[in-house]
Design a protein around this motif. Structure first.
Motif, short mmCIF file in Angstrom:
data_model
loop_
_atom_site.label_atom_id
_atom_site.label_comp_id
_atom_site.label_asym_id
_atom_site.label_seq_id
_atom_site.Cartn_x
_atom_site.Cartn_y
_atom_site.Cartn_z
N GLU A 175 7.62 -0.03 -105.95
CA GLU A 175 6.82 -1.14 -106.46
C GLU A 175 5.35 -0.77 -106.44
O GLU A 175 4.63 -1.01 -107.40
CB GLU A 175 7.08 -2.39 -105.61
N THR A 176 4.90 -0.19 -105.33
CA THR A 176 3.54 0.33 -105.20
C THR A 176 3.61 1.63 -104.41
O THR A 176 4.57 1.86 -103.66
CB THR A 176 2.62 -0.66 -104.47
N GLY A 199 5.45 5.37 -100.66
CA GLY A 199 5.78 4.25 -101.53
C GLY A 199 6.72 3.27 -100.88
O GLY A 199 7.39 3.58 -99.89
N VAL A 200 6.76 2.08 -101.44
CA VAL A 200 7.63 1.02 -100.94
C VAL A 200 8.36 0.41 -102.13
O VAL A 200 7.78 0.18 -103.19
CB VAL A 200 6.83 -0.05 -100.17
N ASP A 201 9.67 0.17 -101.96
CA ASP A 201 10.46 -0.41 -103.04
C ASP A 201 10.58 -1.91 -102.86
O ASP A 201 9.97 -2.50 -101.96
CB ASP A 201 11.83 0.26 -103.13
N ASN A 205 11.66 -0.77 -98.30
CA ASN A 205 11.98 0.53 -97.72
C ASN A 205 10.83 1.48 -98.00
O ASN A 205 10.43 1.67 -99.16
CB ASN A 205 13.27 1.08 -98.31
N ILE A 206 10.29 2.10 -96.97
CA ILE A 206 9.12 2.96 -97.09
C ILE A 206 9.57 4.42 -97.14
O ILE A 206 10.38 4.86 -96.33
CB ILE A 206 8.14 2.74 -95.93
N THR A 207 9.04 5.14 -98.10
CA THR A 207 9.32 6.57 -98.26
C THR A 207 8.01 7.33 -98.21
O THR A 207 7.07 6.99 -98.92
CB THR A 207 10.04 6.85 -99.59
N ARG A 242 0.82 1.28 -110.64
CA ARG A 242 1.40 1.01 -109.33
C ARG A 242 0.66 1.72 -108.20
O ARG A 242 1.01 1.55 -107.04
CB ARG A 242 2.88 1.45 -109.31
N LEU A 243 -0.35 2.50 -108.52
CA LEU A 243 -1.12 3.22 -107.52
C LEU A 243 -2.09 2.27 -106.83
O LEU A 243 -2.90 1.61 -107.48
CB LEU A 243 -1.88 4.37 -108.18
N VAL A 244 -2.04 2.22 -105.48
CA VAL A 244 -2.87 1.27 -104.74
C VAL A 244 -3.78 1.94 -103.73
O VAL A 244 -4.65 1.28 -103.15
CB VAL A 244 -2.00 0.22 -104.02
N GLY A 245 -3.61 3.24 -103.47
CA GLY A 245 -4.45 3.89 -102.47
C GLY A 245 -4.48 5.40 -102.64
O GLY A 245 -3.48 6.00 -103.03
#
Length: 397
Positions: A175-176, A199-201, A205-207, A242-245
């Protein structure tokens, strides 16, 4: 009036296997094909004319003598032989899969432990020697496993490709996401640009993985870094909306507003009609800690500690005597590590060890007549403790 042309259809011509053909012509259906039990050939179209023609031309002279129950027994015997042959091929295929799985497992362990690819042959030799003693009947199985340098190389490449494919599938569901970028020069003086993704879906869930490692053959300008990042994101299916950081160090190629990575990404977002405010820029934490370690200096502490450590470690005789001294008094540690400037994070561990065995170091230096450190100075000892705590905090951050 023209007549309507009829289209022939296979299913309307009863082109299906007939069970009566088994006893009449020694045929059976196998994998949707009409198979001859005698010679193993198949008939393209399952029609009675084709089956009868095959039997008459090739097997009638030798198998017409079987009649009644004798013919049925012959058919059952041929069917059992066919099933046994198919089972043999299945077992061989299943065995080859097991051998390949073993080579994949060993190749992964060789890679994780950073061993040479040629270690596969040595591992196979060790396993073979152990099996010859413990279970000789399994010796043949291990000899079927290929662990040569070429095989290990191929397995590692396949594992890397599979891992990359799995990561790309995960990236499509983000998602982001955010990225961290750093470049470092390897032993061959080639700059390697490391791109990490987090990333997080939709299920939270964090990858967090290494997305790409890009060799920078020429220069490391902001444009070159941006080009590699753009290619890596495109291959992974990650879009800029979707890029936030983004986390980088403080180099001009990274934070430059015009020709740096910061300015190039901002213009890229403008061209895609994406808000520039959605991306947060972070200064690399490790880079901040490195700057802190250089700015906050305890020269009066580190210089004396380095002199004491070098006096013990740089001379083989002193090092042996110091280790024997620690063994005689049953000390908790058996030595003291070197301190190198490039591995600045190692200062915390070296200072911790030095502080823990400071009494033993003082006794050894006094016996050797080396008075480079005044261990009676409480302020200096407390400074060691504070310096140690500072670097250990940096390591654990």
């Amino acid at each position: 009036m023209t007549s309507v042309r009829k289209i022939r259809k296979v299913d309307k011509e009863n082109r299906r296997f007939n069970e009566a053909w088994t006893n009449l012509y020694f045929f059976m259906e196998s994998n949707a094909k009409c198979l001859c039990l005698i010679c193993g050939e198949t008939v393209a179209v399952p029609k009675v004319e084709n089956v009868k023609r095959h039997y008459t031309l090739k097997h009638a002279s030798t198998h017409n003598r079987y009649e009644g129950d004798q013919r049925k027994e012959k058919v059952l015997l041929l069917q059992r032989n066919l099933v046994s042959q198919q089972n043999i091929f299945w077992k061989i295929d299943d065995g080859s899969k097991k051998y390949a799985k073993v080579s994949f497992v060993i190749a992964e362990k060789i890679t994780r432990n950073m061993k040479p690819f040629s270690e596969g042959d040595f591992i196979k030799e060790c396993i073979t020697s152990a099996i010859e003693i413990l279970c000789p009947e399994k010796e043949k199985a291990i000899k079927c496993v290929s662990l040569s340098r070429n095989t290990i190389t191929r397995r590692i490449e396949e594992l890397a490709e599979n891992t990359k494919m799995q990561l790309n599938e995960l990236c499509k569901n983000f998602e982001t996401y955010s990225i961290a970028i750093d470049d470092s020069t390897d032993m061959t003086d080639t700059a390697q640009l490391a791109i990490f993704v987090r990333g997080v879906d939709s299920s939270f869930n964090i990858t967090e993985e290494l997305l790409a490692l890009c060799p920078m053959k020429e220069n490391c300008t902001g444009a070159a870094v941006f080009k590699e990042i753009d290619i890596a994101l495109e291959k992974a299916g990650l879009t800029y909306d979707r890029l936030v950081g983004i986390a980088t160090d403080g180099a001009p190629a990274m934070i430059g507003k015009e020709q740096g990575l910061h300015g190039l990404i901002q213009r890229k977002l403008e061209s895609l009609n994406v808000s520039k405010d959605q991306i947060l820029w972070y200064h690399c934490i490790i880079h901040q800690e490195s700057l802190c370690s250089k700015i906050i200096k305890f020269d009066h502490v580190m210089d004396n500690v380095v002199k004491a450590v070098n006096f013990i470690r740089s001379r083989a005789l002193n090092h042996r005597q110091f280790r024997n001294f620690l063994d005689e008094i049953n000390a908790e540690f058996s030595g003291i590590p070197y301190l190198t400037e490039i591995r600045w994070l190692g200062r915390g561990r070296t200072l911790k060890r030095f502080y823990d065995i400071r009494e033993h170091v003082a006794a050894f230096l006094e016996a050797k007549g080396n008075l480079c450190i005044n261990f009676d100075d409480d302020k200096w000892v407390k400074a060691i403790y504070l310096n140690k705590c500072f670097f250990l905090i940096l390591i654990n951050c």
